[in-house]
Design a protein around this motif. Structure first.
Motif: not given
Length: 415
Positions: A112-131
């Motif tokens: 029952a592992t559910g789902s994970k959010p889709f994070v748009i893989p654009v430049p900057g998506h790993q910056l602090p402040g992106v959740v």
């Protein structure tokens, strides 16, 4: 007389709503059949994920949405490994291994592992402040940001994105919703209802950028803005990715279970690849359908629990889903096929002054879809008519006016 049967060992991978509802149902059938071990990725007991939006909006606390605290597991003899997800399933030896190196054998396994959010893989998506907006940690991060920053962008004009935007606005942030489509909640609403919804949210101070494709998230040490395909830029201190979810099936695929969009199961929620392994929830694909709402998860849990208990009489035929928006003061309901086709008819009521819109989609003499805005009290009734394929011919002239008027109209015919 004490039950001296040797207990089977059930391991549950996923401490969320679907998995734990299955365990609750199983305990009702037979509390002594299994010794149960539960692994969860989050360091909490089981909580109601669909109520994260009211927590973000300040209408509920984390304590309010907890379903099973740690004492609940202890009282029932369930071994809980919270904050320790399973990373390997050895189907040959029937052993699971957790991230911390805990090995547990199983007779039956429930994924029952559910789902994970889709994070748009654009430049900057790993910056602090992106959740993302998926769990308690995400909500806590957004609430913390709202105390020190003012501007937020929510990517996604679906159900989750709008609830998130409303919550951030309730916390004093200036919120812009970015949506790639030309109308909000296009999977649940037709365009007239979506237009009413957008106007109501704009009146609350939300801003919208429609048909806007994100190309880059700007910033050096932290997010400072967002750029779109047409060259527009918006300054922001927070970016929330609420553009959809994906079934979390990496673990299932790694051990060779048959997966398509999700883990493929039959009408008993048993996986096609291994009769000892069951799966429920958002990680499941059943008859080509994947569900992300809570009602289908409850239906799956009841059937799966019956089969784990050895009571093979239940079958899961699939679900007719309905949607409500959890934004205080905005009433919205949709269910079934609200688009229709060449064989359907639309029954429509519009009352702009009261802010009421109703659309019932009918095929033959049965309801196949409904969209309600502003007056949703009859939504569950329409859903029941739809699920049970009730003949609406006798009540059709008054169908849009709701259950009370229809029952009054057909009462003389039944006398």
């Amino acid at each position: 007389m004490n039950d001296i049967r040797p207990k089977l060992h059930l391991v549950v991978i996923g401490n969320g709503m679907a998995g734990m509802r299955t365990v609750e149902e199983l305990l009702k059938f037979d509390p002594e059949q299994y010794s149960i071990t539960v692994f969860g990725a989050e360091p909490h007991g089981n909580y109601n994920r669909i109520l994260l939006s009211p927590v973000l909006a300040g209408e509920k606390t984390i304590g309010d949405i907890m379903l099973n605290d740690r004492a609940w597991y202890t009282d029932r003899g369930i071994q809980l490994h919270a904050g320790d997800p399973v990373v390997k399933i050895d189907r040959l030896r029937r052993i699971v291994t957790s991230k911390k190196g805990v090995d547990v054998p199983y007779d039956r396994l429930l994924i029952a592992t559910g789902s994970k959010p889709f994070v748009i893989p654009v430049p900057g998506h790993q910056l602090p402040g992106v959740v993302a907006f998926r769990d308690i940690h995400d909500v806590e991060a957004m609430l913390e940001t709202s105390r020190t920053h003012r501007r937020a962008v929510v990517i996604g004009g679906g159900l989750l994105g709008l609830e998130c935007a409303n919550g951030l606005a309730r916390n004093g942030m200036e919120v812009t919703v970015v949506h790639v489509m030309d109308s909000l909640m296009e999977r649940q609403l037709d365009k007239p209802a979506a237009a009413l919804l957008q106007a109501a949210l704009e009146a609350r101070g939300l801003k919208f950028l429609m048909q806007a494709g994100t190309t880059e998230i700007l910033g050096k040490d932290r997010v400072t803005g967002i750029r779109f395909k047409d060259g527009r830029e918006v300054e922001t201190d927070l970016v929330v990715m609420a553009a959809g979810i994906r079934p979390n099936i990496d673990l299932a695929k790694s051990c060779g279970l048959h997966c398509e969009r999700a883990i493929v199961v039959d009408d008993t929620l048993q996986t096609l690849s291994d009769p000892r392994i069951y799966a429920v929830g958002e990680c499941v694909e059943h008859r080509k359908a994947v569900y992300g709402l809570v009602a289908p998860l409850w239906e799956q849990a009841r059937v799966c629990a019956a089969h784990l208990a050895g009571l093979g009489h239940k079958r899961y035929p699939g679900s007719t889903v309905s949607t409500k928006l959890k934004v205080t003061g905005i009433d919205l309901f949709s269910a079934g096929d609200f688009i229709g086709d060449a064989e359907t008819e639309d029954l429509v009521l519009r009352d702009p002054r009261r802010g009421v819109y109703k659309r019932i989609v009918v095929k033959g003499n049965t309801i196949v879809g409904a969209v309600l805005y502003g007056d949703v009290k009859d939504g569950p009734w329409y859903l029941d008519l739809m699920k049970n394929a009730v003949d609406i011919a006798p009540m059709r002239p008054k169908l849009l006016f709701g259950q009370r008027y229809c029952e009054a109209a057909i009462a003389p015919l039944a006398a």
